[in-house]
Design a protein around this motif. Structure first.
Motif, short mmCIF file in Angstrom:
data_model
loop_
_atom_site.label_atom_id
_atom_site.label_comp_id
_atom_site.label_asym_id
_atom_site.label_seq_id
_atom_site.Cartn_x
_atom_site.Cartn_y
_atom_site.Cartn_z
N VAL A 280 -10.76 -29.66 3.95
CA VAL A 280 -9.87 -29.31 5.06
C VAL A 280 -9.78 -27.79 5.24
N ALA A 281 -9.69 -27.06 4.14
CA ALA A 281 -9.60 -25.59 4.23
C ALA A 281 -10.83 -25.01 4.91
N GLN A 282 -12.01 -25.52 4.56
CA GLN A 282 -13.23 -24.99 5.17
C GLN A 282 -13.38 -25.46 6.61
N TYR A 283 -12.96 -26.69 6.88
CA TYR A 283 -12.97 -27.18 8.26
C TYR A 283 -12.08 -26.30 9.13
N ASN A 284 -10.89 -25.96 8.65
CA ASN A 284 -9.98 -25.10 9.40
C ASN A 284 -10.56 -23.71 9.61
N SER A 285 -11.26 -23.20 8.58
CA SER A 285 -11.91 -21.90 8.71
C SER A 285 -12.96 -21.93 9.82
N VAL A 286 -13.73 -23.00 9.87
CA VAL A 286 -14.76 -23.15 10.90
C VAL A 286 -14.11 -23.22 12.29
N MET A 287 -13.09 -24.05 12.44
CA MET A 287 -12.47 -24.24 13.75
C MET A 287 -11.76 -22.97 14.20
N ASP A 288 -11.12 -22.25 13.30
CA ASP A 288 -10.49 -20.98 13.63
C ASP A 288 -11.52 -19.98 14.13
N PHE A 289 -12.63 -19.89 13.42
CA PHE A 289 -13.68 -18.94 13.78
C PHE A 289 -14.29 -19.28 15.14
N ILE A 290 -14.57 -20.57 15.36
CA ILE A 290 -15.14 -20.99 16.63
C ILE A 290 -14.18 -20.67 17.78
N ALA A 291 -12.88 -20.96 17.59
CA ALA A 291 -11.90 -20.67 18.64
C ALA A 291 -11.87 -19.18 18.97
N THR A 292 -11.98 -18.35 17.93
CA THR A 292 -11.97 -16.89 18.15
C THR A 292 -13.21 -16.45 18.93
N LYS A 293 -14.36 -16.97 18.55
CA LYS A 293 -15.61 -16.56 19.20
C LYS A 293 -15.70 -17.08 20.64
N LEU A 294 -15.03 -18.20 20.93
CA LEU A 294 -15.05 -18.74 22.29
C LEU A 294 -13.99 -18.11 23.18
N GLY A 295 -13.06 -17.37 22.58
CA GLY A 295 -11.94 -16.79 23.32
C GLY A 295 -12.34 -15.68 24.26
N ASP A 296 -11.33 -15.15 24.97
CA ASP A 296 -11.57 -14.14 26.01
C ASP A 296 -12.29 -12.90 25.47
N LYS A 297 -12.03 -12.54 24.22
CA LYS A 297 -12.66 -11.36 23.63
C LYS A 297 -13.73 -11.74 22.61
N GLY A 298 -14.13 -13.00 22.61
CA GLY A 298 -15.11 -13.47 21.64
C GLY A 298 -16.54 -13.11 22.01
N ASP A 299 -17.38 -12.99 21.00
CA ASP A 299 -18.79 -12.65 21.22
C ASP A 299 -19.58 -13.81 21.82
N LEU A 300 -19.02 -15.03 21.76
CA LEU A 300 -19.68 -16.21 22.35
C LEU A 300 -18.75 -16.86 23.36
N GLN A 301 -18.10 -16.04 24.13
CA GLN A 301 -17.09 -16.52 25.08
C GLN A 301 -17.64 -17.62 25.99
N SER A 302 -16.96 -18.78 25.93
CA SER A 302 -17.29 -19.93 26.79
C SER A 302 -18.73 -20.41 26.62
N ASP A 303 -19.34 -20.16 25.46
CA ASP A 303 -20.71 -20.62 25.23
C ASP A 303 -20.73 -22.15 25.19
N PRO A 304 -21.52 -22.80 26.04
CA PRO A 304 -21.48 -24.27 26.12
C PRO A 304 -21.93 -24.96 24.83
N THR A 305 -22.90 -24.38 24.14
CA THR A 305 -23.37 -25.00 22.89
C THR A 305 -22.28 -24.98 21.84
N LEU A 306 -21.62 -23.85 21.69
CA LEU A 306 -20.56 -23.74 20.68
C LEU A 306 -19.37 -24.60 21.07
N MET A 307 -19.08 -24.70 22.36
CA MET A 307 -17.99 -25.57 22.81
C MET A 307 -18.29 -27.03 22.48
#
Length: 477
Positions: A280-307
């Motif tokens: 669960v801890a690692q799953y949460n780390s992954v989901m937190d990181f993905i949400a950050t990267k998909l966000g408005d200031k993320g390096d993969l903002q709105s990337d369809p593959t990552l979404m």
């Protein structure tokens, strides 16, 4: 400046260096845009690599969740660990035992009947030959070492302690241990228990054993069995580590007891809880990181593959597991959800899809039916369960399917795609920098030609002015 010597604005008075720089700044605008694109693709590449690392770490947590021993685990607790410790495997049965230890198992130990020499590293003057170590613990074994006139007590000990590759090679380290005490050779069996005997012989008519005082060695310690009782039942074993008396339990006898030791065998839920917490801890780390990267200031903002990856992970964590016959059909049934129950009795959900563990509910589920919890993660057929579903999907992300489309896995493919674009941009930048260098050189040549033309005109003007001035002077005369 490139090429030949260039002096700015001597004839025109113009700051041609500044003019050329300003013109080149305009020419460099496409290059600057390429460099900015390279920076962005580098950020994307690094972001995909970080996703790969986190997904790989999540994948690694699945191993324990696929092991029955993680969920069907038992712990052994001794009331006197100075006298008894124990371990329990998945075959153990919860129970309580009273264990009384009256005697520990001991190995046979013999020694030279007298001091062999006054110095352990001095040559003993032995005849050349073989010293045989004869060992019997119900099965006769014989080992040997080679000795000669240069042998010392120390070299003999070292030779005996060598573990022979085969029984035909010299060395006896597989059955005994040799040492020196008070300039005597001391031999201890590696097997404990009664009935063990150690003797010596040689192929030099007894001359070697006589010199080492091993013809009639002194018995320092007689091999003996361990004697103990379990709930009043008397037990004898040749070793102090006993794994065949209590089902699924290994006893480590360490000391004689004055009163019985209480040994408790109970279910150990902590191992399963630790494994679930790690997942669960690692799953949460992954989901937190993905949400950050998909966000408005993320390096993969709105990337369809990552979404798509984010959504699939959410589905795997919240879905119903098919084929499970036990009472638990989803992670929520054992206290793992994307939120927690609030006062109204409803679940609150985390936007990033992170999981929350209700430890009390998880513990209760494990205590009630640990096997059913295991089946939720990994069923008997190995084709279903949360851990299996995650394993299949994460393997696809990391390693691909082996077909021509995803031979490296999506995550590596995304990183490679970004690198390919970076490589192409680097080529474009190199070509553009060559063209810009040529353009700058061309501008400098043009401005140089202009200065030269102006200088020639100025020279002619000066000459004409001189001629006119001379003509005027002549006429005044």
């Amino acid at each position: 400046m490139t090429g030949s010597l260039y002096i700015s604005g001597l004839a025109s008075g113009l700051d041609t260096d500044t003019l050329i720089k300003q013109l080149m700044d305009i020419e460099r605008i496409p290059l600057t845009r390429l460099q900015q694109r390279k920076i962005q693709y580098n950020l994307e590449k690094n972001a995909w690599h970080d996703v790969y690392v986190r997904i790989s770490s999540l994948w690694n947590t699945l191993g324990d969740l696929k092991l029955a021993s993680t969920f069907n685990s038992f712990k052994a607790t001794s009331s006197n660990e100075a006298a008894l410790t124990a371990t329990a495997d998945s075959n153990a049965v919860p129970a309580s035992y009273e264990i009384d230890i009256t005697q520990l198992a001991k190995p046979e130990t013999v020694a030279s009947s007298s001091q062999v020499s006054t110095a352990d590293n001095v040559s003993l003057g032995l005849p050349a030959g073989k010293l045989y170590i004869n060992f019997d613990d119900g099965t006769s074994k014989q080992r040997y070492i080679d000795v000669d006139s240069n042998s010392t007590l120390q070299s003999i000990v070292e030779a005996i302690n060598i573990v022979p590759p085969t029984t035909s090679d010299p060395g006896a380290g597989d059955i005994v241990t040799a040492s020196i005490v008070d300039h005597k050779l001391v031999i201890t069996s590696k097997t404990s228990g009664s009935g063990v005997s150690i003797s010596f012989s040689d192929d030099a008519s007894g001359a070697i054993t006589d010199k080492l005082y091993l013809t009639s060695p002194t018995e320092i310690q007689i091999g003996q069995d361990a004697q103990f009782s379990v709930n009043g039942l008397a037990v004898t074993r040749s070793k102090n580590t006993v794994d065949d008396v209590i089902q699924g339990v290994t006893l480590n006898l360490k000391g004689v007891t004055n009163s019985p030791v209480n040994l408790q065998i109970a279910s150990d839920t902590q191992r399963a809880i630790d494994a679930v917490n790690a997942f669960v801890a690692q799953y949460n780390s992954v989901m937190d990181f993905i949400a950050t990267k998909l966000g408005d200031k993320g390096d993969l903002q709105s990337d369809p593959t990552l979404m798509a990856i984010q959504e699939k992970l959410r589905q795997l964590a919240s879905g119903i597991v098919s084929g499970v016959t036990g009472p638990y059909k989803s992670l929520q049934d054992i206290g793992i959800s994307t939120g927690e129950v609030v006062g109204s009795g409803t679940l609150t959900f985390d936007r990033s899809g992170k999981l929350t563990i209700n430890t009390d509910k998880l513990t209760a589920a494990l205590e009630k039916d640990a096997d059913a919890v295991y089946q939720l993660f990994y069923n008997n057929s190995g084709t279903g369960g949360v851990a299996v579903s995650f394993d299949n999907y994460l393997t696809f992300l990391i390693k691909g399917t082996g077909n021509s489309t995803y031979t490296k896995g999506i995550l590596v493919a995304q990183e490679d795609a970004a690198q390919n674009i970076i490589d192409d941009i680097d080529d474009q930048i190199a070509r553009m920098e060559d063209r810009l260098a040529m353009k700058e050189e061309q501008l400098r040549r043009q401005f140089t030609a202009m200065e030269q033309a102006l200088a020639a005109l100025q020279s002619q003007g000066t000459w004409l002015a001189g001629q006119i001035a001379g003509l005027g002077a002549y006429q005044r005369k």
